[in-house]
Design a protein around this motif. Structure first.
Motif, PDB file in Angstrom:
ATOM      1  N   ILE A 128     -10.219  -4.907   0.714  1.00  0.00           N
ATOM      2  CA  ILE A 128     -11.570  -5.709   1.281  1.00  0.00           C
ATOM      3  C   ILE A 128     -12.539  -5.345   0.248  1.00  0.00           C
ATOM      4  O   ILE A 128     -13.247  -6.112  -0.346  1.00  0.00           O
ATOM      5  N   GLU A 129     -12.493  -3.846   0.064  1.00  0.00           N
ATOM      6  CA  GLU A 129     -13.835  -3.456  -1.055  1.00  0.00           C
ATOM      7  C   GLU A 129     -13.780  -4.138  -2.373  1.00  0.00           C
ATOM      8  O   GLU A 129     -14.827  -4.328  -2.971  1.00  0.00           O
ATOM      9  N   ARG A 130     -12.650  -4.431  -2.755  1.00  0.00           N
ATOM     10  CA  ARG A 130     -12.196  -5.019  -4.077  1.00  0.00           C
ATOM     11  C   ARG A 130     -12.381  -6.452  -4.176  1.00  0.00           C
ATOM     12  O   ARG A 130     -12.051  -7.184  -5.231  1.00  0.00           O
ATOM     13  N   GLY A 131     -12.691  -6.986  -2.961  1.00  0.00           N
ATOM     14  CA  GLY A 131     -12.607  -8.368  -2.965  1.00  0.00           C
ATOM     15  C   GLY A 131     -11.312  -9.027  -2.596  1.00  0.00           C
ATOM     16  O   GLY A 131     -11.435 -10.461  -3.029  1.00  0.00           O
ATOM     17  N   TRP A 132     -10.430  -8.588  -2.307  1.00  0.00           N
ATOM     18  CA  TRP A 132      -9.113  -9.090  -2.082  1.00  0.00           C
ATOM     19  C   TRP A 132      -8.785  -9.605  -0.643  1.00  0.00           C
ATOM     20  O   TRP A 132      -9.506  -8.818   0.058  1.00  0.00           O
ATOM     21  N   THR A 133      -7.663 -10.014  -0.340  1.00  0.00           N
ATOM     22  CA  THR A 133      -7.414 -10.271   0.995  1.00  0.00           C
ATOM     23  C   THR A 133      -5.838  -9.865   0.977  1.00  0.00           C
ATOM     24  O   THR A 133      -5.169 -10.127   0.124  1.00  0.00           O
ATOM     25  N   LEU A 134      -5.609  -9.230   2.117  1.00  0.00           N
ATOM     26  CA  LEU A 134      -4.069  -8.744   2.270  1.00  0.00           C
ATOM     27  C   LEU A 134      -2.921  -9.939   1.810  1.00  0.00           C
ATOM     28  O   LEU A 134      -3.211 -10.973   2.710  1.00  0.00           O
ATOM     29  N   GLY A 135      -2.077  -9.647   1.207  1.00  0.00           N
ATOM     30  CA  GLY A 135      -0.961 -10.682   1.040  1.00  0.00           C
ATOM     31  C   GLY A 135      -0.047 -10.434   2.001  1.00  0.00           C
ATOM     32  O   GLY A 135       0.105  -9.512   2.925  1.00  0.00           O
ATOM     33  N   ARG A 136       1.272 -11.098   1.493  1.00  0.00           N
ATOM     34  CA  ARG A 136       2.240 -10.899   2.570  1.00  0.00           C
ATOM     35  C   ARG A 136       3.128  -9.797   2.015  1.00  0.00           C
ATOM     36  O   ARG A 136       3.065  -9.022   0.884  1.00  0.00           O
ATOM     37  N   ASP A 137       3.915  -9.261   3.122  1.00  0.00           N
ATOM     38  CA  ASP A 137       4.874  -8.080   2.980  1.00  0.00           C
ATOM     39  C   ASP A 137       5.645  -8.327   1.855  1.00  0.00           C
ATOM     40  O   ASP A 137       6.138  -9.234   1.467  1.00  0.00           O
ATOM     41  N   ARG A 138       5.978  -7.153   0.978  1.00  0.00           N
ATOM     42  CA  ARG A 138       7.060  -7.293  -0.042  1.00  0.00           C
ATOM     43  C   ARG A 138       8.399  -6.659   0.286  1.00  0.00           C
ATOM     44  O   ARG A 138       8.189  -5.409   1.114  1.00  0.00           O
ATOM     45  N   ARG A 139       9.374  -6.981  -0.124  1.00  0.00           N
ATOM     46  CA  ARG A 139      10.887  -6.542   0.287  1.00  0.00           C
ATOM     47  C   ARG A 139      10.665  -5.000  -0.655  1.00  0.00           C
ATOM     48  O   ARG A 139      10.527  -4.843  -1.539  1.00  0.00           O
ATOM     49  N   ASP A 140      11.310  -4.094   0.274  1.00  0.00           N
ATOM     50  CA  ASP A 140      11.328  -2.784  -0.299  1.00  0.00           C
ATOM     51  C   ASP A 140      12.516  -2.388  -0.614  1.00  0.00           C
ATOM     52  O   ASP A 140      13.558  -1.972   0.329  1.00  0.00           O
ATOM     53  N   ASP A 141      13.422  -2.754  -1.809  1.00  0.00           N
ATOM     54  CA  ASP A 141      14.646  -2.706  -2.246  1.00  0.00           C
ATOM     55  C   ASP A 141      15.080  -1.084  -2.045  1.00  0.00           C
ATOM     56  O   ASP A 141      16.173  -0.812  -1.798  1.00  0.00           O
ATOM     57  N   TYR A 142      14.013  -0.111  -2.315  1.00  0.00           N
ATOM     58  CA  TYR A 142      14.436   1.242  -2.481  1.00  0.00           C
ATOM     59  C   TYR A 142      15.048   1.463  -0.867  1.00  0.00           C
ATOM     60  O   TYR A 142      16.033   2.182  -0.766  1.00  0.00           O
ATOM     61  N   VAL A 143      14.183   1.241   0.107  1.00  0.00           N
ATOM     62  CA  VAL A 143      14.480   1.625   1.388  1.00  0.00           C
ATOM     63  C   VAL A 143      15.829   0.695   1.932  1.00  0.00           C
ATOM     64  O   VAL A 143      16.657   1.460   2.407  1.00  0.00           O
ATOM     65  N   ILE A 144      15.991  -0.545   1.589  1.00  0.00           N
ATOM     66  CA  ILE A 144      17.104  -1.303   1.807  1.00  0.00           C
ATOM     67  C   ILE A 144      18.330  -0.515   1.322  1.00  0.00           C
ATOM     68  O   ILE A 144      19.196  -0.402   2.165  1.00  0.00           O
ATOM     69  N   GLN A 145      18.102  -0.146   0.119  1.00  0.00           N
ATOM     70  CA  GLN A 145      19.444   0.706  -0.376  1.00  0.00           C
ATOM     71  C   GLN A 145      19.623   2.155   0.093  1.00  0.00           C
ATOM     72  O   GLN A 145      20.747   2.363   0.266  1.00  0.00           O
TER      73      GLN A 145
END
Ligand SMILES: [Fe+2]
Ligand SMILES: [Fe+2]
Length: 193
Positions: free
Chosen positions: A74-91
């Motif tokens: 928020i401080e940087r003027g952005w809005t939280l986007g959608r979740d990203r796939r975490d391939d590391y954890v999936i593997q």
């Protein structure tokens, strides 16, 4: 550091630095997933009283980390986007065979959690040391310490509930496997990518 067998290539920070919005988004969801994992352990293993107590404290801490990252966005003027796939954890979570006794399943989940905390901590350390954005470097320095405590807490529970020798052997195998995974990572602006 942290028992990890392969350090992250510091050039990963150069990739991150070009897209701070992306790393903060991914990081916010890492904190959300850490919160969800703690809740899920409470739901799955309610009879482990001391685990439930620690996980309750952890839920609060991880969701407060989520808020800290969200505040930065928020401080940087952005809005939280959608979740990203975490391939590391999936593997990573494919390593131990599914099933086994309840204790075995608990130990496996605790070891995965310990490793994810350890790798996150290592990545935060790198960010704290290498980011040119000094404000963000300081932010990661503060977070690094709490993730290191989480790593030792999860590993400690695995050793407490499982057979110490077996748990230590599994931990070493998981560390080897994770190092292999890491060989192909460190190329994207995500916490584990
Ligand atoms: Fe966290
Ligand atoms: Fe954590």
């Amino acid at each position: 550091m942290l028992g990890l067998k392969l350090p992250t290539d510091p050039r990963w920070v150069n990739i991150v630095e070009k897209n701070i919005e992306e790393i903060l988004t991914d990081h916010a969801f890492c904190e959300q997933k850490a919160t969800s994992t703690a809740i899920s352990l409470i739901v799955s293993f309610p009879e482990y009283t001391d685990l439930v107590q620690e996980m309750t404290a952890l839920v609060k801490e991880e969701i407060s980390h989520f808020k800290m990252v969200h505040d930065k966005i928020i401080e940087r003027g952005w809005t939280l986007g959608r979740d990203r796939r975490d391939d590391y954890v999936i593997q990573l979570v494919k390593f131990f065979p599914k099933g086994g006794s309840r204790t075995t399943q608990l130990v496996h989940r605790l070891l995965y959690a310990a490793l994810i905390e350890a790798r996150s901590c290592e990545r935060f350390r790198l960010l704290s040391e290498e980011l040119e954005d000094k404000e963000l470097a300081e932010f990661y320095k503060n977070l690094m310490a709490s993730e290191a405590n989480h790593y030792t807490m999860f590993l400690g529970f695995a050793r407490k509930y499982g057979n110490r020798k077996e748990v230590d052997a599994k931990w070493q195998q998981l560390l080897e496997y994770e190092a292999e995974l890491m060989r192909n990572l460190g190329k994207t602006e995500t916490i584990h990518g």
